[in-house]
Design a protein around this motif. Structure first.
Motif, mmCIF file in Angstrom:
data_model
loop_
_atom_site.group_PDB
_atom_site.id
_atom_site.type_symbol
_atom_site.label_atom_id
_atom_site.label_comp_id
_atom_site.label_asym_id
_atom_site.label_seq_id
_atom_site.Cartn_x
_atom_site.Cartn_y
_atom_site.Cartn_z
ATOM 1 N N CYS A 129 9.223 -1.074 6.001
ATOM 2 C CA CYS A 129 8.481 -1.293 4.758
ATOM 3 C C CYS A 129 9.045 -2.495 4.020
ATOM 4 O O CYS A 129 10.198 -2.882 4.193
ATOM 5 C CB CYS A 129 8.555 -0.050 3.865
ATOM 6 S SG CYS A 129 10.203 0.278 3.184
ATOM 7 N N SER A 131 6.668 -4.797 0.932
ATOM 8 C CA SER A 131 5.688 -4.624 -0.141
ATOM 9 C C SER A 131 4.671 -3.544 0.211
ATOM 10 O O SER A 131 3.854 -3.156 -0.622
ATOM 11 C CB SER A 131 4.972 -5.943 -0.420
ATOM 12 O OG SER A 131 4.288 -6.386 0.744
ATOM 13 N N LYS A 132 4.717 -3.085 1.459
ATOM 14 C CA LYS A 132 3.819 -2.035 1.949
ATOM 15 C C LYS A 132 4.455 -1.418 3.190
ATOM 16 O O LYS A 132 5.493 -1.887 3.675
ATOM 17 C CB LYS A 132 2.452 -2.625 2.302
ATOM 18 C CG LYS A 132 2.514 -3.655 3.436
ATOM 19 C CD LYS A 132 1.130 -4.182 3.795
ATOM 20 C CE LYS A 132 1.220 -5.152 4.981
ATOM 21 N NZ LYS A 132 -0.124 -5.649 5.368
ATOM 22 N N ASP A 163 8.486 -3.584 -2.812
ATOM 23 C CA ASP A 163 7.596 -2.901 -3.762
ATOM 24 C C ASP A 163 7.635 -1.410 -3.438
ATOM 25 O O ASP A 163 6.812 -0.896 -2.689
ATOM 26 C CB ASP A 163 6.171 -3.451 -3.666
ATOM 27 C CG ASP A 163 5.238 -2.860 -4.720
ATOM 28 O OD1 ASP A 163 5.616 -1.850 -5.347
ATOM 29 O OD2 ASP A 163 4.138 -3.405 -4.909
ATOM 30 N N THR A 166 4.349 0.860 -4.335
ATOM 31 C CA THR A 166 3.280 0.826 -3.334
ATOM 32 C C THR A 166 3.698 1.567 -2.072
ATOM 33 O O THR A 166 2.920 2.325 -1.487
ATOM 34 C CB THR A 166 2.916 -0.629 -2.993
ATOM 35 O OG1 THR A 166 2.408 -1.275 -4.172
ATOM 36 C CG2 THR A 166 1.868 -0.696 -1.897
ATOM 37 N N ARG A 169 3.531 5.391 -2.585
ATOM 38 C CA ARG A 169 2.151 5.886 -2.596
ATOM 39 C C ARG A 169 1.573 5.926 -1.185
ATOM 40 O O ARG A 169 0.919 6.905 -0.790
ATOM 41 C CB ARG A 169 1.296 5.002 -3.501
ATOM 42 C CG ARG A 169 1.561 5.195 -4.994
ATOM 43 C CD ARG A 169 0.838 4.166 -5.831
ATOM 44 N NE ARG A 169 0.939 4.456 -7.258
ATOM 45 C CZ ARG A 169 0.604 3.598 -8.216
ATOM 46 N NH1 ARG A 169 0.141 2.381 -7.883
ATOM 47 N NH2 ARG A 169 0.722 3.932 -9.491
ATOM 48 N N GLN A 170 1.809 4.867 -0.429
ATOM 49 C CA GLN A 170 1.291 4.834 0.942
ATOM 50 C C GLN A 170 1.983 5.879 1.817
ATOM 51 O O GLN A 170 1.347 6.493 2.686
ATOM 52 C CB GLN A 170 1.478 3.436 1.529
ATOM 53 C CG GLN A 170 0.595 2.384 0.889
ATOM 54 C CD GLN A 170 0.797 1.007 1.509
ATOM 55 O OE1 GLN A 170 1.714 0.784 2.296
ATOM 56 N NE2 GLN A 170 -0.075 0.066 1.155
#
Length: 295
Positions: A129, A131-132, A163, A166, A169-170
């Motif tokens: 991971c 930013s995503k 991040d 993010t 959440r993912q």
């Protein structure tokens, strides 16, 4: 790390075979809670052998193999369902900094934990991971499945900004089933990463936080007028650095590490801070064992 140098060498792998990835929670419908037996039982599916170590259950020894080879091997059986083990590995650009690469150090830790899990027949997901969430790799079924996982880790490259909001959440969306979540990161995020970590714990995941830093991250060795460039954004700032500002910076760094530790502990998890100047083997058989990340 040299392109010809293996991420983890064979002598270390042999030492890792005696360890177990430890979790504390008993999750409904899953085998877990202080790591119940991995060994044989009626109706279980045989998967693999491993070398016998002092303290292992003699009932799981393959005595026929001993009569032929005069060496003790343990029979390993698959237990279902299992607590899923996910390793959330920070591959952001900030991990590429440091005289001793935080990125290489974190990959070695992830590889060692993956191997320990495979020997004990855990199902391991390696989830990079920044930013995503990036493409993940899931592996299970014994040590003979480790090489593809090692190839996956070796091929990773640092990229992107950090991040955690993010990412959290993912992660919740992608992995709704609760399990053990091991986060390996420097936790250097311009935004708040404490709330996202709490968010992950609130959804029922048992969190283990492994904070990796270079010595200069905690105690910058520089003096005088400096121009610093952010490894992830490219933003530059000018500042004057002396012994007093260095001491204040180190104190702030330690306070931040303390807050990360409190997040883990108040959610029945664990926190370990690791400097890259500490050899990975010492980190595993010292700090990680002391904090019961492995046993």
């Amino acid at each position: 790390m040299s392109s010809t140098e293996p991420l983890i060498d064979t002598p270390l792998l042999e030492k890792l075979e005696r360890l177990t990835v430890h979790w504390q929670k008993s999750l409904p419908g899953l085998v877990g809670g202080h790591n119940t037996s991995r060994f044989s039982g009626s109706g279980q599916e045989f998967l693999d052998h491993r070398n016998f170590h002092h303290g292992d259950d003699l009932r799981a020894v393959n005595w026929r193999a001993f009569l032929r080879l005069e060496k003790l091997f343990l029979k390993m059986f698959q237990l279902e369902p299992r607590v899923p083990v996910r390793i959330l590995l920070d591959v952001s650009q900030s991990m590429s900094t440091g005289a001793l690469s935080k990125f290489d150090y974190a990959r070695k830790l992830a590889g060692a934990l993956c191997y320990i899990g495979l020997v004990r027949l855990d199902a391991i997901t390696l989830q990079p991971c920044s930013s995503k969430l990036h493409d993940a790799f899931t592996v299970s079924g014994g040590r003979h499945r480790f090489q593809p996982a090692l190839n996956f880790l070796t091929a990773l490259q640092p990229r992107g900004k950090t991040d955690f909001l993010t990412v959290a959440r993912q992660f919740i969306s992608k992995f709704p089933q609760r399990g053990l979540l091991i986060v390996i990161s420097d936790f250097l995020d311009d935004s708040d990463c404490e709330k996202p970590l709490q968010y992950l714990a609130d959804f029922g995941h048992e969190i283990t936080l492994l904070q990796v830093w270079a010595d200069e991250d905690r105690e910058p060795p520089w003096d005088g007028e400096l121009e610093l460039e952010d490894a992830e954004t490219g933003q530059r700032i000018e500042l004057a650095f002396d012994a007093g500002s260095r001491a204040r910076y180190t104190a702030d760094f330690d306070q931040y590490a303390d807050r990360l530790e409190r997040i883990a502990l108040r959610n029945s998890g664990r926190y370990v801070g690791l400097t890259t100047s500490l050899p990975v083997e010492q980190a595993i058989f010292g700090s990680l064992m002391q904090h019961e990340v492995v046993q």
